[in-house]
Design an enzyme around this catalytic site. Structure first.
Site, PDB file in Angstrom:
ATOM      1  N   LYS A  21       1.119  -0.708   0.048  1.00  0.00           N
ATOM      2  CA  LYS A  21      -0.187   0.298  -0.003  1.00  0.00           C
ATOM      3  C   LYS A  21       1.212   0.976  -0.422  1.00  0.00           C
ATOM      4  O   LYS A  21       1.046   2.278  -0.150  1.00  0.00           O
ATOM      5  CB  LYS A  21      -0.859   0.389   1.336  1.00  0.00           C
ATOM      6  CG  LYS A  21      -2.158   1.129   1.299  1.00  0.00           C
ATOM      7  CD  LYS A  21      -2.805   0.761   3.099  1.00  0.00           C
ATOM      8  CE  LYS A  21      -3.623   0.344   3.618  1.00  0.00           C
ATOM      9  NZ  LYS A  21      -5.069  -0.076   2.962  1.00  0.00           N
ATOM     10  N   ARG A  67      -3.065   2.951   8.794  1.00  0.00           N
ATOM     11  CA  ARG A  67      -3.724   1.532   7.261  1.00  0.00           C
ATOM     12  C   ARG A  67      -2.241   1.181   8.048  1.00  0.00           C
ATOM     13  O   ARG A  67      -1.546   1.235   7.863  1.00  0.00           O
ATOM     14  CB  ARG A  67      -4.074   2.224   6.816  1.00  0.00           C
ATOM     15  CG  ARG A  67      -5.675   2.794   6.853  1.00  0.00           C
ATOM     16  CD  ARG A  67      -5.531   3.716   4.908  1.00  0.00           C
ATOM     17  NE  ARG A  67      -6.522   4.241   4.983  1.00  0.00           N
ATOM     18  CZ  ARG A  67      -7.469   4.092   4.576  1.00  0.00           C
ATOM     19  NH1 ARG A  67      -8.796   2.434   5.203  1.00  0.00           N
ATOM     20  NH2 ARG A  67      -8.591   4.454   4.834  1.00  0.00           N
ATOM     21  N   GLY A 118      -7.867  -8.009   4.718  1.00  0.00           N
ATOM     22  CA  GLY A 118      -8.783  -7.506   6.254  1.00  0.00           C
ATOM     23  C   GLY A 118      -7.858  -8.166   7.603  1.00  0.00           C
ATOM     24  O   GLY A 118      -8.623  -8.836   8.531  1.00  0.00           O
ATOM     25  N   MET A 140      -5.048  -7.283   8.389  1.00  0.00           N
ATOM     26  CA  MET A 140      -4.815  -6.376  10.209  1.00  0.00           C
ATOM     27  C   MET A 140      -5.436  -5.774   9.816  1.00  0.00           C
ATOM     28  O   MET A 140      -6.038  -5.563   9.677  1.00  0.00           O
ATOM     29  CB  MET A 140      -3.182  -6.243   9.551  1.00  0.00           C
ATOM     30  CG  MET A 140      -2.268  -7.260   9.808  1.00  0.00           C
ATOM     31  SD  MET A 140      -0.729  -6.958   9.405  1.00  0.00           S
ATOM     32  CE  MET A 140      -0.688  -6.320   7.748  1.00  0.00           C
ATOM     33  N   ARG A 192      -3.638  -0.900  -6.255  1.00  0.00           N
ATOM     34  CA  ARG A 192      -2.249  -1.693  -6.326  1.00  0.00           C
ATOM     35  C   ARG A 192      -2.562  -2.770  -8.357  1.00  0.00           C
ATOM     36  O   ARG A 192      -3.783  -2.910  -8.201  1.00  0.00           O
ATOM     37  CB  ARG A 192      -2.401  -2.975  -4.949  1.00  0.00           C
ATOM     38  CG  ARG A 192      -3.451  -3.668  -5.208  1.00  0.00           C
ATOM     39  CD  ARG A 192      -4.051  -4.380  -4.047  1.00  0.00           C
ATOM     40  NE  ARG A 192      -5.575  -4.389  -3.589  1.00  0.00           N
ATOM     41  CZ  ARG A 192      -5.871  -5.640  -2.877  1.00  0.00           C
ATOM     42  NH1 ARG A 192      -5.298  -5.488  -1.907  1.00  0.00           N
ATOM     43  NH2 ARG A 192      -7.780  -5.062  -2.589  1.00  0.00           N
ATOM     44  N   HIS A 241      -2.697 -44.708  -1.690  1.00  0.00           N
ATOM     45  CA  HIS A 241      -2.873 -45.290  -3.074  1.00  0.00           C
ATOM     46  C   HIS A 241      -3.887 -44.187  -4.007  1.00  0.00           C
ATOM     47  O   HIS A 241      -3.764 -43.828  -4.812  1.00  0.00           O
ATOM     48  CB  HIS A 241      -3.130 -46.856  -2.775  1.00  0.00           C
ATOM     49  CG  HIS A 241      -3.964 -47.457  -3.743  1.00  0.00           C
ATOM     50  ND1 HIS A 241      -4.493 -47.943  -4.437  1.00  0.00           N
ATOM     51  CD2 HIS A 241      -2.871 -48.784  -4.999  1.00  0.00           C
ATOM     52  CE1 HIS A 241      -5.109 -48.595  -5.632  1.00  0.00           C
ATOM     53  NE2 HIS A 241      -4.300 -49.019  -5.904  1.00  0.00           N
ATOM     54  N   ARG A 290       3.738 -47.882 -14.385  1.00  0.00           N
ATOM     55  CA  ARG A 290       3.964 -48.674 -13.882  1.00  0.00           C
ATOM     56  C   ARG A 290       3.007 -50.932 -13.547  1.00  0.00           C
ATOM     57  O   ARG A 290       1.598 -50.252 -14.660  1.00  0.00           O
ATOM     58  CB  ARG A 290       2.844 -48.847 -12.707  1.00  0.00           C
ATOM     59  CG  ARG A 290       3.975 -47.126 -11.092  1.00  0.00           C
ATOM     60  CD  ARG A 290       2.761 -46.211 -10.313  1.00  0.00           C
ATOM     61  NE  ARG A 290       3.246 -45.552  -9.330  1.00  0.00           N
ATOM     62  CZ  ARG A 290       3.338 -44.443  -9.615  1.00  0.00           C
ATOM     63  NH1 ARG A 290       2.456 -43.559 -10.167  1.00  0.00           N
ATOM     64  NH2 ARG A 290       3.971 -43.692  -8.665  1.00  0.00           N
ATOM     65  N   SER A 314      15.394 -42.124 -12.897  1.00  0.00           N
ATOM     66  CA  SER A 314      14.854 -41.899 -12.922  1.00  0.00           C
ATOM     67  C   SER A 314      14.297 -41.761 -10.787  1.00  0.00           C
ATOM     68  O   SER A 314      14.340 -42.488 -10.645  1.00  0.00           O
ATOM     69  CB  SER A 314      13.094 -42.098 -12.954  1.00  0.00           C
ATOM     70  OG  SER A 314      12.443 -42.035 -12.793  1.00  0.00           O
ATOM     71  N   GLY A 324      12.742 -40.920  -7.837  1.00  0.00           N
ATOM     72  CA  GLY A 324      11.406 -41.464  -7.710  1.00  0.00           C
ATOM     73  C   GLY A 324      11.026 -41.179  -5.946  1.00  0.00           C
ATOM     74  O   GLY A 324      11.261 -41.177  -4.994  1.00  0.00           O
ATOM     75  N   CYS A 355      10.274 -39.232 -11.580  1.00  0.00           N
ATOM     76  CA  CYS A 355       8.675 -39.741 -11.486  1.00  0.00           C
ATOM     77  C   CYS A 355       7.589 -39.571 -10.658  1.00  0.00           C
ATOM     78  O   CYS A 355       6.423 -40.105 -11.122  1.00  0.00           O
ATOM     79  CB  CYS A 355       8.767 -40.480 -12.229  1.00  0.00           C
ATOM     80  SG  CYS A 355       9.477 -42.502 -10.989  1.00  0.00           S
ATOM     81  N   TYR A 396      14.649 -34.527 -17.250  1.00  0.00           N
ATOM     82  CA  TYR A 396      12.841 -34.719 -17.641  1.00  0.00           C
ATOM     83  C   TYR A 396      11.851 -34.467 -16.520  1.00  0.00           C
ATOM     84  O   TYR A 396      12.332 -35.308 -15.457  1.00  0.00           O
ATOM     85  CB  TYR A 396      12.272 -35.814 -18.654  1.00  0.00           C
ATOM     86  CG  TYR A 396      12.652 -36.865 -18.311  1.00  0.00           C
ATOM     87  CD1 TYR A 396      11.533 -37.492 -17.374  1.00  0.00           C
ATOM     88  CD2 TYR A 396      13.966 -37.167 -18.560  1.00  0.00           C
ATOM     89  CE1 TYR A 396      12.142 -38.974 -17.382  1.00  0.00           C
ATOM     90  CE2 TYR A 396      13.914 -38.303 -18.033  1.00  0.00           C
ATOM     91  CZ  TYR A 396      12.546 -39.200 -17.365  1.00  0.00           C
ATOM     92  OH  TYR A 396      13.072 -40.343 -17.069  1.00  0.00           O
TER      93      TYR A 396
END
Ligand code: PEP
Ligand code: MG
Length: 902
Positions: free
Chosen positions: A29, A98, A107, A109, A343, A459, A582, A786, A788, A854, A874
């Site tokens: 502000k 303020r 809102g 503070m 803002r 799972h 998988r 990779s 896990g 992965c 990747y």
């Protein structure tokens, strides 16, 4: 420059001294008030006390040395500019006090208005206002109310009751009907309330009021709601708030005064135009409190055309200056416009994309900037169907929003029933205490999955995310009774067939049907909406920004996909390969009996026979995926979970056998199964016989899978395809494990590719901390790694990934031990360090080693930035997260080039 040099000692900045880039110091502000002041816009004069002053105050409980003198000096300048003295009985200057932190905390503070009013200056104010006593006494009662509540913790309801009582006595419901005498009497009542709660009179000294109000704003940084908000929004706790002291202007001086809020574009859709509300004869807090109905801003043109035109010109100027949507607050005092705040405005996810693309068209920003201004969380929000919620709708319970979306359906409690009802074209929600691999058919059939146990990597959560299916897990208020086909919540019972609606973003669960909107953005990714022909600005904007992200990113994006259909969808969504297939679900369904034979095999010949029957089935599984990803790499992981997961549950089987005995029935096969289940039972299956360990213990199992992968690739190649198989060994902790599997696999590959050559890479997951720490050795036997990160997080922290999120993470989050679950966003310091070590040491041992991830983190925005910075090749994530990963991989290039991505 002067202020730069003394920045560590200067605690107060006049609005003429700051600028919009000083948000750290002046808060949003304050920085923007300074910016507007310097643009020559009509901002009431004032000054800002820095966040550093707040930090010092909060650390010591006292104002830092020099602050009081600086405030006095700046107040003097302000008084001079205004030609009035604070609280002067004859002609008072009044100020507002303020809060204003670096990041907006709406809102959360405190604010105190009308500081400087007391028993005598109230009369001076009345004179200033042309003899408007009503206005002056109303302003005074507002000060006592706000000051009492904010500075002295007087319960706000007491003031509200007194006001209500005053209106009731007058026979009205509107504040406007109270006259000066009523308000004078109300001030008397308010003062009594103040004395009752504080044991002292309301302070009459203007400087004391100012000092106490400033301290209260500092302290409001640590108010409970502010702390909670920061935690939620991941705003650091040590920033502190700035305090803005600004001369008061009044919107409640009569019909030629008023107050309003406005946006330079529609923050909901991004559409161009002016959006705002105006309230005549009112102060800003009245708009927020909704006491009276506002009118559309356009009506201001009829009330005060010059002020309206000036406002529009200022809004256009602000947009051009900030190169973004701005929101503003303004007041008109007796016809004169004053800007109280601006803002860069908050907006919905859809508006963020639309506005970024519009600003590119308008030449205000370039595509890099547009990409920087949107993020993966916003894109993810746009990809899920949403509920059309109303205020009346109350959730019956809440759980963890594990896989976003909005799903409605009839409750079912087992997989079989889910499939039956889905086949009869019913939408169903599968409700379980927790899910198991066996529930897969039901999860596929269901619109959504709801569990009462388990966290975001349980799972249910992982599989649902993989399928892009809505999931709420860990809703522990649900007492799920599967045998009786019902669950209860707070004494309310929901039976099989009752309809529920679950929101996988918020985790909320509603009884009954809530209407749903589909996602246009998904239709675009699916190829159903061509952006060139679309007149939906959102689709056009998403297309442009995604294309730019793809052009910018260095990281490749793959998908975790276990079927041809998933791989095909992932490809449509932009995946450049499969990073994790998988293979375990391929052992379920109608293959269960074969798998049981494999596990129960008494002799090697029996085992080989079962494997021989599984081989062609697996071969066709893999061929389907290779075809869907033709020309792109497909990493197939050899089977990972413990074998007992493929057998029936110990308890159910034991009961079955006991009942059969009781009845004198033949239970030979079940008994055999039971003893196998008992034999294989493990206390810690996650740390037991799984992954590579299983491959080393069950002869022929991995060999069968390797053969199926290579044969499938050869079959595709012979048919003219271009398969790129990569065989991945799970749960490796020592290079010797990998070497053993590799030696056997190489023989099979050589054998199968004798006639038709196909390149097959062999690599490993890095998911056991020891593997990360010995990556140099492991890289000798691996062409790719990779990461896990699900298991790596589990084992690095020692957190059971199925239990801890629901069990106690709330407490860890509350204590700030971490700001977000490490299963959701990579723990860069710990788990991330293991990734970094393994990447560096792996590449040092084998230059060109391919590196990917992965685990679930592959689709998490912040984690994608981390993996970019570590130099992985990747990330691989569930098909639905692929666009998010593409976008964030593009953004990661921009942030590593120096811009702040927050
Ligand atoms: C992992 O551990 O991160 C991983 C991808 O394997 P899974 O989740 O199947 O254990
Ligand atoms: Mg794993």
């Amino acid at each position: 420059m002067a202020s730069q040099q003394t920045a560590d000692r200067k605690y107060v900045y006049d609005f003429t001294e700051g600028n919009k880039d000083l948000k750290d110091l002046l808060g949003g502000k304050g920085a923007n008030l300074a910016e507007m002041t310097n643009l020559g816009l009509p901002v009431p004069p004032g000054f800002t006390i820095t966040t550093e002053a707040c930090q010092a105050y909060l650390a010591t409980g006292a104002r830092p040395a020099g602050l009081a003198e600086e405030i006095t000096a700046h107040l003097g300048t302000l008084e001079e500019a205004m030609g009035r003295r604070l609280g002067d009985p004859a002609d008072p200057l009044l100020v507002s006090v303020r809060s204003g932190a670096k990041f907006s905390m709406p809102g959360m503070m405190e604010t105190v208005l009308n500081v400087g009013l007391n028993d005598s200056s109230v009369e001076g104010l009345a004179r200033q206002a042309g003899g408007n006593h009503r206005f002056a006494w109303d302003s005074y009662r507002r000060l006592i109310q706000m000051f009492g509540k904010t500075v002295c913790d007087v319960p706000g309801e007491e003031f509200e009751h007194a006001l209500e009582e005053c209106k009731r006595a007058k026979g009205t419901t509107s504040d406007l009907d109270l006259d000066a005498d009523d308000l004078r009497a109300l001030v008397g009542t308010y003062k009594k309330i103040f004395v009752k709660h504080t044991g002292r009179e309301f302070p009459q000294q203007p400087l004391e009021q100012l000092e106490l109000a400033i301290n209260a704003v500092f302290e409001s940084w640590n108010a409970e709601r502010a702390v909670l908000y920061r935690r939620q929004e991941r705003i650091p706790a040590d920033l502190g708030t700035a305090v803005n002291v600004c001369s008061m202007v009044f919107g409640n001086l009569g019909p030629d005064s008023g107050t309003g809020v406005a946006f330079t574009r529609d923050p909901a859709s991004g559409a161009q135009g002016i959006y705002g509300d105006y309230l005549a004869n009112a102060q800003g807090e009245d708009v927020v409190a909704g006491i009276r109905n506002t009118v559309p801003l356009q009506q201001l043109a009829e009330l005060n055309k010059p002020a309206y035109d000036e406002l529009l010109a200022i809004m256009a100027r602000l947009e051009e200056h900030y190169r973004d949507l701005c929101d503003i607050e303004f007041t008109i005092e007796r016809g004169k416009l004053w800007m109280l705040q601006t803002r860069v405005g908050k907006r919905t996810a859809a508006a963020a994309f639309v506005i970024a693309a519009q600003l590119v068209d308008e030449g205000l920003i370039d595509l890099d900037e547009a990409l920087h201004r949107v993020n993966g969380d916003q894109l993810a929000q746009l990809m899920f169907p949403r509920f059309r919620l109303t205020d009346e709708l109350k959730p019956m319970a809440s759980g963890i929003g594990a896989s976003p979306g909005a799903a409605v359906g009839k409750v079912v409690f087992d997989s079989q029933r889910a499939v039956e009802l889905a086949n009869a074209r019913d939408a169903v929600i599968l409700v379980r205490r927790e899910t198991h691999p066996d529930d897969l058919p039901g999860m596929v059939a269901a619109r959504g999955i709801l569990t009462s146990r388990g966290g975001k990597t349980s799972h249910a959560a992982v599989v649902a995310r993989g399928m892009g299916k809505t999931c709420v897990c860990g809703a522990d208020a649900l007492d799920v009774n599967v045998p009786e086909r019902r669950f209860t919540v707070d004494g309310q019972t929901v039976n099989e067939g009752d309809v529920v609606s679950i929101d996988g973003t918020t985790g909320r669960i509603y009884l009954g049907e809530v209407p749903v909107w589909p996602s246009e953005v998904v239709r675009y990714f699916e190829g159903e909406l061509a952006p060139e022909h679309s007149d939906d600005p959102l689709v056009v904007a998403v297309h442009r920004i995604m294309s730019h992200a793809d052009a910018r990113r260095r990281l490749g994006i793959r998908a975790n996909a276990d079927t041809g259909a998933d791989a095909a969808r992932a490809r449509r969504f932009g995946a450049e390969g499969v990073g994790l297939c998988r293979t375990e679900h391929m052992f379920l369904g109608d293959r269960r009996e074969l798998v049981e034979r494999l596990i129960l095999a008494a002799t090697d010949a029996d085992r080989q026979a079962a494997l021989a029957e599984l081989l062609p089935l697996q071969r066709s599984d893999f061929a389907e995926i290779f075809r869907a990803m033709d020309g792109q790499p497909v990493t197939v992981r050899l089977i990972d979970p413990p074998l007992h997961e493929f057998l029936p549950s110990l308890e159910e089987l034991a009961v079955h056998v006991a009942v059969a005995h009781e009845r004198g029935e033949d239970a030979a096969r079940d008994e055999q199964l039971l003893s196998a289940v008992r034999r294989m039972h493990e206390q810690n299956p996650m740390l037991g016989l799984r992954g590579v360990r299983l491959g080393l213990v069950i002869p022929g199992l991995f060999a069968m899978q390797v053969r199926a992968i290579v044969e499938a690739a050869v079959e595709c190649a012979k048919a003219g395809g271009d398969p790129k198989p990569e065989i991945m060994v799970p749960l490796v902790g020592a290079v010797q494990e990998l070497e053993t599997v590799r030696a056997e696999a190489e023989k099979i590959i050589a054998d199968v590719t004798r006639e038709q050559s196909v390149e097959v890479l062999i690599g490993t997951m890095i998911e056991v901390p020891r593997a990360a720490l010995t990556a140099g050795q492991i890289a000798e036997a691996a062409e790719f790694f990779s990461f896990g990160t699900n298991d790596l997080t589990q084992m690095a922290w020692g957190f059971s990934r199925d239990d801890v999120e629901g069990a106690f993470f709330w407490r860890y989050l509350e204590l700030g031990i971490f700001g977000i679950s490490p299963f959701e966003s990579i723990d860069a310091d710990g788990v991330g360090r293991l990734v970094r070590i393994a990447a560096e040491e792996g590449r040092a041992a084998r230059p060109g080693l391919k590196l990917g991830v992965c685990g679930e983190h592959g689709g998490d925005p912040e984690s994608v930035h981390f993996f970019h910075s570590v130099g992985l090749d990747y990330v691989s994530c569930s098909p639905f997260r692929v666009p998010v990963a593409r976008l964030e991989a593009g953004r990661a290039v921009l942030s590593s080039a120096g811009s702040d991505s927050r």
